[in-house]
Scaffold this motif. Structure first.
Motif, short mmCIF file in Angstrom:
data_model
loop_
_atom_site.label_atom_id
_atom_site.label_comp_id
_atom_site.label_asym_id
_atom_site.label_seq_id
_atom_site.Cartn_x
_atom_site.Cartn_y
_atom_site.Cartn_z
N LEU A 61 -14.30 9.66 7.73
CA LEU A 61 -13.09 9.73 8.40
C LEU A 61 -12.44 11.39 8.28
O LEU A 61 -11.74 11.80 8.90
CB LEU A 61 -11.98 8.84 7.64
CG LEU A 61 -12.18 7.32 7.97
CD1 LEU A 61 -11.15 6.73 7.52
CD2 LEU A 61 -12.42 7.37 9.37
N VAL A 96 -8.75 2.50 8.53
CA VAL A 96 -8.78 1.89 7.01
C VAL A 96 -8.00 0.55 7.15
O VAL A 96 -8.42 -0.39 6.54
CB VAL A 96 -7.72 2.94 5.95
CG1 VAL A 96 -7.61 2.04 4.64
CG2 VAL A 96 -8.66 4.23 5.82
N THR A 121 0.27 4.99 1.59
CA THR A 121 -0.08 4.93 3.22
C THR A 121 0.40 6.50 3.56
O THR A 121 1.45 6.87 3.46
CB THR A 121 0.69 4.11 3.97
OG1 THR A 121 0.43 2.66 3.40
CG2 THR A 121 0.58 4.09 5.29
N HIS A 173 0.91 -0.92 0.26
CA HIS A 173 0.02 -0.05 -0.36
C HIS A 173 0.76 1.21 -0.03
O HIS A 173 1.21 1.74 0.78
CB HIS A 173 -1.11 -0.06 1.18
CG HIS A 173 -1.80 -1.22 1.38
ND1 HIS A 173 -2.95 -1.45 0.71
CD2 HIS A 173 -1.58 -2.35 1.94
CE1 HIS A 173 -3.46 -2.63 0.97
NE2 HIS A 173 -2.77 -3.15 1.70
N HIS A 216 -10.50 -1.91 8.72
CA HIS A 216 -11.40 -2.06 8.00
C HIS A 216 -11.12 -3.20 6.94
O HIS A 216 -11.88 -4.10 6.33
CB HIS A 216 -11.95 -1.07 6.96
CG HIS A 216 -13.04 0.03 7.65
ND1 HIS A 216 -13.52 1.19 7.18
CD2 HIS A 216 -13.40 -0.08 8.78
CE1 HIS A 216 -14.11 1.73 8.12
NE2 HIS A 216 -14.16 0.84 9.00
N ARG A 217 -9.71 -3.29 6.38
CA ARG A 217 -9.20 -4.40 5.74
C ARG A 217 -9.11 -5.64 5.92
O ARG A 217 -9.37 -6.51 5.45
CB ARG A 217 -7.50 -3.93 5.36
CG ARG A 217 -6.99 -4.09 4.11
CD ARG A 217 -5.39 -3.72 4.02
NE ARG A 217 -5.40 -2.36 3.94
CZ ARG A 217 -4.30 -1.73 4.30
NH1 ARG A 217 -3.53 -2.17 4.97
NH2 ARG A 217 -4.19 -0.23 3.78
N GLU A 243 -15.17 5.41 4.94
CA GLU A 243 -13.67 6.08 4.73
C GLU A 243 -13.76 7.09 3.61
O GLU A 243 -12.94 8.09 3.98
CB GLU A 243 -13.12 4.73 3.83
CG GLU A 243 -12.69 3.74 4.72
CD GLU A 243 -12.15 2.46 4.07
OE1 GLU A 243 -11.87 2.71 2.99
OE2 GLU A 243 -11.94 1.31 4.57
N ARG A 244 -14.68 7.34 3.06
CA ARG A 244 -14.69 8.58 2.03
C ARG A 244 -15.36 9.72 2.71
O ARG A 244 -14.86 10.80 2.62
CB ARG A 244 -15.66 8.16 0.96
CG ARG A 244 -15.76 9.12 -0.10
CD ARG A 244 -16.28 8.55 -1.41
NE ARG A 244 -17.68 8.00 -1.24
CZ ARG A 244 -18.91 8.80 -1.17
NH1 ARG A 244 -18.98 9.90 -1.63
NH2 ARG A 244 -19.96 8.17 -0.86
N HIS A 290 -6.18 6.81 9.32
CA HIS A 290 -5.81 5.77 8.39
C HIS A 290 -5.65 4.53 9.34
O HIS A 290 -5.82 3.30 8.80
CB HIS A 290 -4.42 5.76 7.86
CG HIS A 290 -3.95 4.79 6.83
ND1 HIS A 290 -4.78 4.60 5.69
CD2 HIS A 290 -3.04 3.87 7.08
CE1 HIS A 290 -3.95 3.69 5.06
NE2 HIS A 290 -3.02 3.03 5.83
N ASP A 307 -17.03 1.59 2.48
CA ASP A 307 -16.54 2.50 1.31
C ASP A 307 -17.12 4.18 1.83
O ASP A 307 -16.21 5.12 1.84
CB ASP A 307 -17.18 2.38 0.03
CG ASP A 307 -16.37 0.93 -0.64
OD1 ASP A 307 -15.35 0.59 -0.20
OD2 ASP A 307 -16.85 0.42 -1.62
#
Length: 234
Positions: free
Chosen positions: A150, A20, A6, A3, A23-24, A146-147, A17, A143
């Motif tokens: 956050l 994120v 990052t 990634h 969430h992964r 995060e969009r 982050h 999705d």
């Protein structure tokens, strides 16, 4: 998995982050679960029990994750983001998505016992289908969070408040599962993410991870995933 984009922590701002990376884990496990269910041979109740235990831990973990958000993040954003265009609407959207995910998990939980008792073609497809419907609802939510959420967190929560959210999340993990939870976070992390999470772990946790935790996590992944990918783990 690499990634390369990052982001680095910004002084004085919540490092969102982290979410994120969390969430992964749910993205990965929700993709694996239907495959694991379908890979159980008909009548193999022992193997169904192994997968069923992992499924139960996933359901519990996601429920706790969302409960922490419901009790900590949404109230703060509702209080402080009202001046931001659509801020309150975004919180409502998150709560509605949590409710939809809860319904999808209830469907999964309802179907799992019959499958574990008798993993035949019908019960397998019913459970795997319910898991796929759950994943669809989950990915839409992750999705959007995060969009949309956050950036609001970074703007309206303090570092201390964000760190408190993380501590609440860790408190929901059983003590005997902490190393496995760390492994789940690190599995798809890049070098910068791994260093960040390990630095935040207590010294004893870092020592335990290096001494035997990594091997423990790899062995657990091998046992669980062998039928679908040879049991390999990063």
């Amino acid at each position: 998995m690499s990634h390369s984009t990052t982001p680095s922590p910004s002084p004085g701002r919540p490092y969102t982050h982290e979410m994120v990376v969390v969430h992964r884990v749910f993205r990965r496990e929700s993709a694996l679960l239907p495959r694991l269910v379908r890979a159980v041979p008909e009548g193999a109740t022992g193997r169904a029990e192994v997968v069923g235990e992992h499924l139960a831990e996933y359901v519990t973990g996601l429920h706790h994750h969302h409960t922490v958000e419901d009790e900590t993040i949404w109230p703060l954003l509702r209080e402080r983001a009202e001046a931001v265009a659509e801020g309150a609407d975004i919180v409502v959207r998150m709560e509605e998505q949590h409710a939809r995910i809860d319904r999808s998990l209830a469907e999964v939980t309802d179907r799992a016992p019959a499958w574990q008792r008798s993993p035949d073609r019908a019960t397998t497809e019913e459970l795997a289908g319910a898991l796929e419907q759950h994943r669809h609802a989950l990915l839409e939510h992750l999705d959007d969070e995060e969009r949309l959420v956050l950036p609001l967190v970074a703007e309206h929560l303090t570092v201390a408040e964000w760190d408190a959210v993380g501590r609440r999340g860790m408190e929901t993990v059983p003590k005997d599962k902490l190393l496995l939870a760390l492994g789940a976070l690190l599995e798809d992390a890049d070098a910068q993410e791994r260093a960040y999470f390990l630095e935040r772990a207590p010294l004893i946790g870092r020592l335990m991870w290096r001494a035997f935790g990594r091997r423990q996590y790899t062995a657990a992944c091998r046992t669980l995933r062998a039928p679908i990918e040879g049991g390999t783990a990063r």
